[in-house]
Design a protein around this motif. Structure first.
Motif, PDB file in Angstrom:
ATOM      1  N   PRO A 146      22.119  -1.293  38.946  1.00  0.00           N
ATOM      2  CA  PRO A 146      21.443  -0.281  40.292  1.00  0.00           C
ATOM      3  C   PRO A 146      21.710   1.172  40.706  1.00  0.00           C
ATOM      4  O   PRO A 146      21.536   2.148  40.744  1.00  0.00           O
ATOM      5  CB  PRO A 146      20.263  -0.967  41.288  1.00  0.00           C
ATOM      6  CG  PRO A 146      20.999  -2.279  41.353  1.00  0.00           C
ATOM      7  CD  PRO A 146      21.348  -2.800  39.760  1.00  0.00           C
ATOM      8  N   VAL A 147      23.448   0.455  41.169  1.00  0.00           N
ATOM      9  CA  VAL A 147      24.337   1.108  42.004  1.00  0.00           C
ATOM     10  C   VAL A 147      24.515   2.259  40.981  1.00  0.00           C
ATOM     11  O   VAL A 147      24.350   3.516  40.652  1.00  0.00           O
ATOM     12  CB  VAL A 147      25.222   0.688  42.935  1.00  0.00           C
ATOM     13  CG1 VAL A 147      26.400   1.618  43.263  1.00  0.00           C
ATOM     14  CG2 VAL A 147      24.972  -0.118  43.598  1.00  0.00           C
ATOM     15  N   ASN A 148      24.933   1.869  39.470  1.00  0.00           N
ATOM     16  CA  ASN A 148      25.740   2.632  38.496  1.00  0.00           C
ATOM     17  C   ASN A 148      23.971   3.729  38.633  1.00  0.00           C
ATOM     18  O   ASN A 148      24.968   4.487  37.539  1.00  0.00           O
ATOM     19  CB  ASN A 148      25.615   2.042  37.116  1.00  0.00           C
ATOM     20  CG  ASN A 148      27.423   1.214  36.933  1.00  0.00           C
ATOM     21  OD1 ASN A 148      27.674   1.568  38.329  1.00  0.00           O
ATOM     22  ND2 ASN A 148      27.299  -0.247  37.005  1.00  0.00           N
ATOM     23  N   GLU A 149      22.819   2.929  37.646  1.00  0.00           N
ATOM     24  CA  GLU A 149      22.249   4.058  37.575  1.00  0.00           C
ATOM     25  C   GLU A 149      22.171   5.293  38.487  1.00  0.00           C
ATOM     26  O   GLU A 149      21.119   6.607  38.393  1.00  0.00           O
ATOM     27  CB  GLU A 149      20.653   2.918  37.076  1.00  0.00           C
ATOM     28  CG  GLU A 149      21.452   2.450  35.860  1.00  0.00           C
ATOM     29  CD  GLU A 149      20.523   1.515  35.466  1.00  0.00           C
ATOM     30  OE1 GLU A 149      19.237   1.639  36.299  1.00  0.00           O
ATOM     31  OE2 GLU A 149      19.990   0.669  33.944  1.00  0.00           O
ATOM     32  N   TYR A 150      21.641   4.591  39.947  1.00  0.00           N
ATOM     33  CA  TYR A 150      21.755   5.486  40.345  1.00  0.00           C
ATOM     34  C   TYR A 150      22.523   6.815  40.802  1.00  0.00           C
ATOM     35  O   TYR A 150      22.065   7.989  41.279  1.00  0.00           O
ATOM     36  CB  TYR A 150      21.397   4.636  42.614  1.00  0.00           C
ATOM     37  CG  TYR A 150      21.251   5.887  43.011  1.00  0.00           C
ATOM     38  CD1 TYR A 150      19.525   6.260  43.558  1.00  0.00           C
ATOM     39  CD2 TYR A 150      22.092   6.547  44.138  1.00  0.00           C
ATOM     40  CE1 TYR A 150      19.062   6.934  44.449  1.00  0.00           C
ATOM     41  CE2 TYR A 150      21.588   7.172  45.733  1.00  0.00           C
ATOM     42  CZ  TYR A 150      20.171   7.186  45.732  1.00  0.00           C
ATOM     43  OH  TYR A 150      20.420   8.264  46.506  1.00  0.00           O
ATOM     44  N   PHE A 151      23.726   6.002  40.894  1.00  0.00           N
ATOM     45  CA  PHE A 151      24.590   7.659  40.407  1.00  0.00           C
ATOM     46  C   PHE A 151      24.814   8.397  39.796  1.00  0.00           C
ATOM     47  O   PHE A 151      24.952   9.217  39.917  1.00  0.00           O
ATOM     48  CB  PHE A 151      25.906   6.644  40.732  1.00  0.00           C
ATOM     49  CG  PHE A 151      27.327   7.435  40.514  1.00  0.00           C
ATOM     50  CD1 PHE A 151      28.081   7.766  41.540  1.00  0.00           C
ATOM     51  CD2 PHE A 151      28.019   7.970  39.501  1.00  0.00           C
ATOM     52  CE1 PHE A 151      29.050   9.642  41.178  1.00  0.00           C
ATOM     53  CE2 PHE A 151      29.171   8.817  39.205  1.00  0.00           C
ATOM     54  CZ  PHE A 151      29.710   8.772  40.721  1.00  0.00           C
ATOM     55  N   LEU A 152      24.346   8.035  38.518  1.00  0.00           N
ATOM     56  CA  LEU A 152      24.048   8.547  37.219  1.00  0.00           C
ATOM     57  C   LEU A 152      23.019   9.788  37.394  1.00  0.00           C
ATOM     58  O   LEU A 152      22.752  11.014  36.643  1.00  0.00           O
ATOM     59  CB  LEU A 152      23.731   8.285  36.238  1.00  0.00           C
ATOM     60  CG  LEU A 152      25.260   7.511  35.675  1.00  0.00           C
ATOM     61  CD1 LEU A 152      25.110   6.393  34.451  1.00  0.00           C
ATOM     62  CD2 LEU A 152      26.386   8.369  35.109  1.00  0.00           C
ATOM     63  N   THR A 153      21.325   9.537  38.799  1.00  0.00           N
ATOM     64  CA  THR A 153      20.600  10.335  38.876  1.00  0.00           C
ATOM     65  C   THR A 153      21.078  11.689  39.793  1.00  0.00           C
ATOM     66  O   THR A 153      20.074  11.886  39.488  1.00  0.00           O
ATOM     67  CB  THR A 153      19.817   9.783  39.128  1.00  0.00           C
ATOM     68  OG1 THR A 153      19.969   9.484  40.173  1.00  0.00           O
ATOM     69  CG2 THR A 153      19.064   8.353  38.423  1.00  0.00           C
ATOM     70  N   GLN A 154      22.612  12.111  39.940  1.00  0.00           N
ATOM     71  CA  GLN A 154      22.453  12.211  41.390  1.00  0.00           C
ATOM     72  C   GLN A 154      23.216  13.031  41.088  1.00  0.00           C
ATOM     73  O   GLN A 154      24.024  13.970  39.881  1.00  0.00           O
ATOM     74  CB  GLN A 154      23.425  11.710  42.780  1.00  0.00           C
ATOM     75  CG  GLN A 154      23.087  10.441  43.231  1.00  0.00           C
ATOM     76  CD  GLN A 154      21.539  10.299  43.394  1.00  0.00           C
ATOM     77  OE1 GLN A 154      21.604  10.973  44.137  1.00  0.00           O
ATOM     78  NE2 GLN A 154      20.427  10.289  43.188  1.00  0.00           N
TER      79      GLN A 154
END
Length: 249
Positions: A181-189
């Motif tokens: 979830p941290v990887n995916e959140y980072f990529l959405t920023q």
């Protein structure tokens, strides 16, 4: 009663109330550079995130006033063991290694690990491709533990996941294993829009997060567990989850 006695009684009552309030402060250690779980909001100057919202609600329902203390991930368990904090809340995976040193509440989040690689390196497709490679990791993370078991891998550690992502982007390593979830959140920023990073499809290992407390502190664990049960039952947990993860539960 004379005015002098009334003043004295009022002062004593205030002192007693202040002492009680202080005793009920819940000192929460957290590595506050791990969005979307915990991070500093630059606009408000306050700590925000899924973990922050959750422990704030849990603490208040358990009769505490939450106090967030920012510290490094690798310092959380030592701080618990020394009594510097009462609970560690930082997307902490419940592992046998950690459970040997501290206790955990009931799990509050099921996560998993995934691989981050560069877009210009299609060779990284799975764990086997990480063998004999230079890898980046956040120090003390479950991803770093996972990578330490990969054959021939050289691990470079950083104080935060964000630093590790930037090092990967700058070709200082070839991949990262980190919480999905941290990887995916980072990529959405927006900050990641110009970075040459991608997430490799798939979940490497399912994991449960828990709030960590000192060994043997059954009273605190029971209070936190009871509050967790309450917010799950009345829908508060789901509201907090949807706020940070968009309902993709």
């Amino acid at each position: 009663m004379s005015i002098k006695k009334l003043v004295a009684a009022a002062a004593l009552a205030l002192l007693f109330t202040g002492t009680q309030a202080g005793a009920e402060t819940l000192r929460i250690g957290s590595e506050t550079v791990y969005p979307p779980f915990e991070f500093l909001d630059s606009n408000s100057g306050k700590y925000v995130g899924f973990d922050i919202d959750l422990i704030d609600e849990v603490a208040k329902r358990a009769g505490f006033e939450p106090q967030i203390l920012s510290m490094g991930l690798d310092g959380l368990i030592p701080a618990l063991m020394s009594g510097s904090i009462d609970v560690a809340v930082s997307a902490l995976t419940i592992t046998p290694e950690r459970s040997a040193k501290v206790d955990f509440t009931k799990p509050y989040y099921e996560s998993g690990l995934s691989i981050m690689a560069r877009k210009d390196d299609p060779s990284i497709k799975g764990v086997k491709d990480l063998e004999n490679k230079v890898l980046c990791a956040e120090i003390g993370s479950s991803g770093s533990v996972f990578m330490s078991k990969i054959k021939g891998a050289t691990i470079r550690t950083f104080n935060s996941a964000g630093e590790a992502f930037l090092e990967l982007n700058n070709k200082g390593c070839e991949a990262i294993v980190n919480d999905k979830p941290v990887n995916e959140y980072f990529l959405t920023q927006k900050a990641s829009a110009n970075l040459n990073l991608r997430e490799v499809p798939g979940v490497l290992r399912a994991e449960n997060y828990g709030f960590a407390i000192r060994k043997g502190d059954e009273k605190l664990r029971n209070r936190l567990d009871k509050a967790l049960d309450e917010i799950r039952a009345d829908g508060t947990y789901e509201k907090i989850y949807n706020k940070w993860f968009g309902g993709n539960k």
